[in-house]
Design a protein around this motif. Sequence first.
Motif, PDB file in Angstrom:
ATOM      1  N   SER A 103     -86.681  54.667 -37.808  1.00  0.00           N
ATOM      2  CA  SER A 103     -87.437  55.914 -37.699  1.00  0.00           C
ATOM      3  C   SER A 103     -87.547  56.471 -36.321  1.00  0.00           C
ATOM      4  CB  SER A 103     -88.699  55.890 -38.474  1.00  0.00           C
ATOM      5  OG  SER A 103     -89.546  54.758 -37.356  1.00  0.00           O
ATOM      6  N   THR A 149     -90.356  58.621 -34.726  1.00  0.00           N
ATOM      7  CA  THR A 149     -90.788  59.827 -35.408  1.00  0.00           C
ATOM      8  C   THR A 149     -91.769  59.785 -36.648  1.00  0.00           C
ATOM      9  OG1 THR A 149     -89.045  59.914 -37.021  1.00  0.00           O
ATOM     10  CG2 THR A 149     -88.466  60.678 -34.742  1.00  0.00           C
ATOM     11  N   LEU A 150     -92.087  58.917 -37.053  1.00  0.00           N
ATOM     12  CA  LEU A 150     -93.017  58.506 -37.838  1.00  0.00           C
ATOM     13  C   LEU A 150     -94.460  57.800 -37.693  1.00  0.00           C
ATOM     14  CD1 LEU A 150     -90.657  57.763 -41.079  1.00  0.00           C
ATOM     15  CD2 LEU A 150     -91.622  60.095 -40.319  1.00  0.00           C
ATOM     16  N   ARG A 153     -87.223  65.528 -43.923  1.00  0.00           N
ATOM     17  CA  ARG A 153     -87.979  66.416 -43.553  1.00  0.00           C
ATOM     18  C   ARG A 153     -89.298  66.502 -44.230  1.00  0.00           C
ATOM     19  NH1 ARG A 153     -84.960  70.862 -44.524  1.00  0.00           N
ATOM     20  NH2 ARG A 153     -83.777  70.546 -42.669  1.00  0.00           N
ATOM     21  N   LYS A 175     -91.376  63.526 -42.765  1.00  0.00           N
ATOM     22  CA  LYS A 175     -91.481  63.532 -41.375  1.00  0.00           C
ATOM     23  C   LYS A 175     -92.837  64.234 -41.497  1.00  0.00           C
ATOM     24  CE  LYS A 175     -91.577  64.653 -36.919  1.00  0.00           C
ATOM     25  NZ  LYS A 175     -91.973  63.487 -35.945  1.00  0.00           N
ATOM     26  N   ARG A 176     -93.069  65.539 -42.143  1.00  0.00           N
ATOM     27  CA  ARG A 176     -94.400  66.490 -42.327  1.00  0.00           C
ATOM     28  C   ARG A 176     -95.424  65.616 -42.890  1.00  0.00           C
ATOM     29  NH1 ARG A 176     -90.455  71.546 -44.292  1.00  0.00           N
ATOM     30  NH2 ARG A 176     -90.192  72.436 -41.986  1.00  0.00           N
ATOM     31  N   ASP A 234     -96.395  63.026 -40.187  1.00  0.00           N
ATOM     32  CA  ASP A 234     -96.721  63.613 -38.787  1.00  0.00           C
ATOM     33  C   ASP A 234     -96.621  65.271 -38.897  1.00  0.00           C
ATOM     34  OD1 ASP A 234     -96.974  64.104 -35.856  1.00  0.00           O
ATOM     35  OD2 ASP A 234     -94.719  63.988 -35.804  1.00  0.00           O
ATOM     36  N   ASN A 253     -96.198  67.395 -36.009  1.00  0.00           N
ATOM     37  CA  ASN A 253     -94.920  67.042 -35.109  1.00  0.00           C
ATOM     38  C   ASN A 253     -95.214  66.621 -33.854  1.00  0.00           C
ATOM     39  OD1 ASN A 253     -92.132  66.985 -34.771  1.00  0.00           O
ATOM     40  ND2 ASN A 253     -92.006  69.361 -33.965  1.00  0.00           N
ATOM     41  N   LEU A 313     -86.709  70.112 -38.230  1.00  0.00           N
ATOM     42  CA  LEU A 313     -87.932  70.727 -38.937  1.00  0.00           C
ATOM     43  C   LEU A 313     -87.736  72.113 -39.450  1.00  0.00           C
ATOM     44  CD1 LEU A 313     -91.116  69.133 -37.520  1.00  0.00           C
ATOM     45  CD2 LEU A 313     -89.620  68.404 -39.337  1.00  0.00           C
TER      46      LEU A 313
END
Length: 463
Positions: free
Chosen positions: A201, A204-205, A442, A445-446, A449, A452, A462
């Motif tokens: 990841s 990013t997470l 995506r 991710k949202r 996080d 972002n 994104l």
Amino acid sequence: MNKAREFDQSVVAELRALLGDRVSTSAAVREHHGKDESYFPYALPDVVVFPHSTEEVRDLINICGRHRVPMIPFGVGTSLEGHILAVSGGVSIDLSQMNRVLAVHETDLDAVVQAGVTRKQLNEHIKHTGLFFPVDPGADATIGGMAATRASGTSSVRYGTMRENVVSLKVVLADGRIIQTQRRPKKSAAGYDLTRLFVGSEGTLGIITEVTVRLYPVQEAISAAVCAFESVDGCTNAVIQTIQSGVPVARCDIVCATTIEAINKYKKTSYRVAPTVFFEFHGTKASVIEQAETVQAIAKEHGGMDFQWATRPEERNQLWDARHNAYFACLQLRPGARAVSTDVCVPISRLAECVRETMADVKSYIAPVPLLGHIGEGNFHLMFLIDPAKPEETELAKQFNRRLVERALRMEGTCTGEHGVGFGKMESLRSELGEETISVMRDLKRLFDPDNLMNPGKVVPLS
């Protein structure tokens, strides 16, 4: 790369209240944390912090979250796709001082380490047990960084990548929650496989703070060898036949003649200047001899010219040190250059075809193009040497890389076998997986996080 702006000094004050002198805003420290081994322009964080525990990482994340400040996890900075560059500024969270081996379970063949423990440090710590950790990307990377990028390397043809060798993770999420992804049994069907979600990841997470890894017994006999071939095609076909014959080769790496010549100059070695395969065999004394004899016979059929053997540990270390330094050796082919490094991987049945087409394509490049890679897994790299002061050279290298990625995808391969995505391969990832799959990433991710803040600008666009 990131735009100049005023950084909120109240954030620095809160960070210093938490960590004291383990917070730095000095230009030298920020520059060190704003560059990796990639060709991308430096992108400096505003602040660098050095936590010592999972709880401190949680508190750092909570501070950054309240102030909407980006967070970029940092190991030792050996990445090749811009993973640790602060493209939006923010706080670089350097985990290198979280470097304790927390537990070694010899009977269960696993160990629990903090994220800043390096692979060499772990192997030194456990060498008295007769066990070792096998994943070897070349650089002495941190275990946390290797998990975050789903790293692999020279020994993955036998022992697998970080995907297969991570048992469990402790991760701090963007909202400050600390989770353990699973327990230590060899297998589990307990819920969603969060371990595999966070492996690869790239920060990013969430931020990985502890890793439980698999260990393996050191084999009775280990033997390494270097074999020169008449052609790169001969190398690839010999390796394909070796793998398809079921020989459990432990390491199997290729370098082209350009690369071996660079290694000779850089390391003062005297290998024959020809396309070359580095092998290593593990097992009992009898099985190693049998493996070696089988591979020698296969190599001879495909233009293998000679085998140089290394059986003593210091000889093997010297041999693999030469291979691991190939990247830095090739940079000396064009002093002052940086490298646009490719990372495609294809099914082993398409390897020879992919390499053959690629080597024909790069003949027209402006400089020698070294080839090296882990061909036992169908993964190889090219190094396009560029003058960083000449943008047109970077663009030319990118054009060659785009063609290579298109070729690999046409052969049902991937744009990145081991380096990861960072922001260098985001468009290639979209071409590989398609918009529907990217949209699922995506959404993840949202979910994890929403603001972002966790290593923004990496892996998944994104918008």
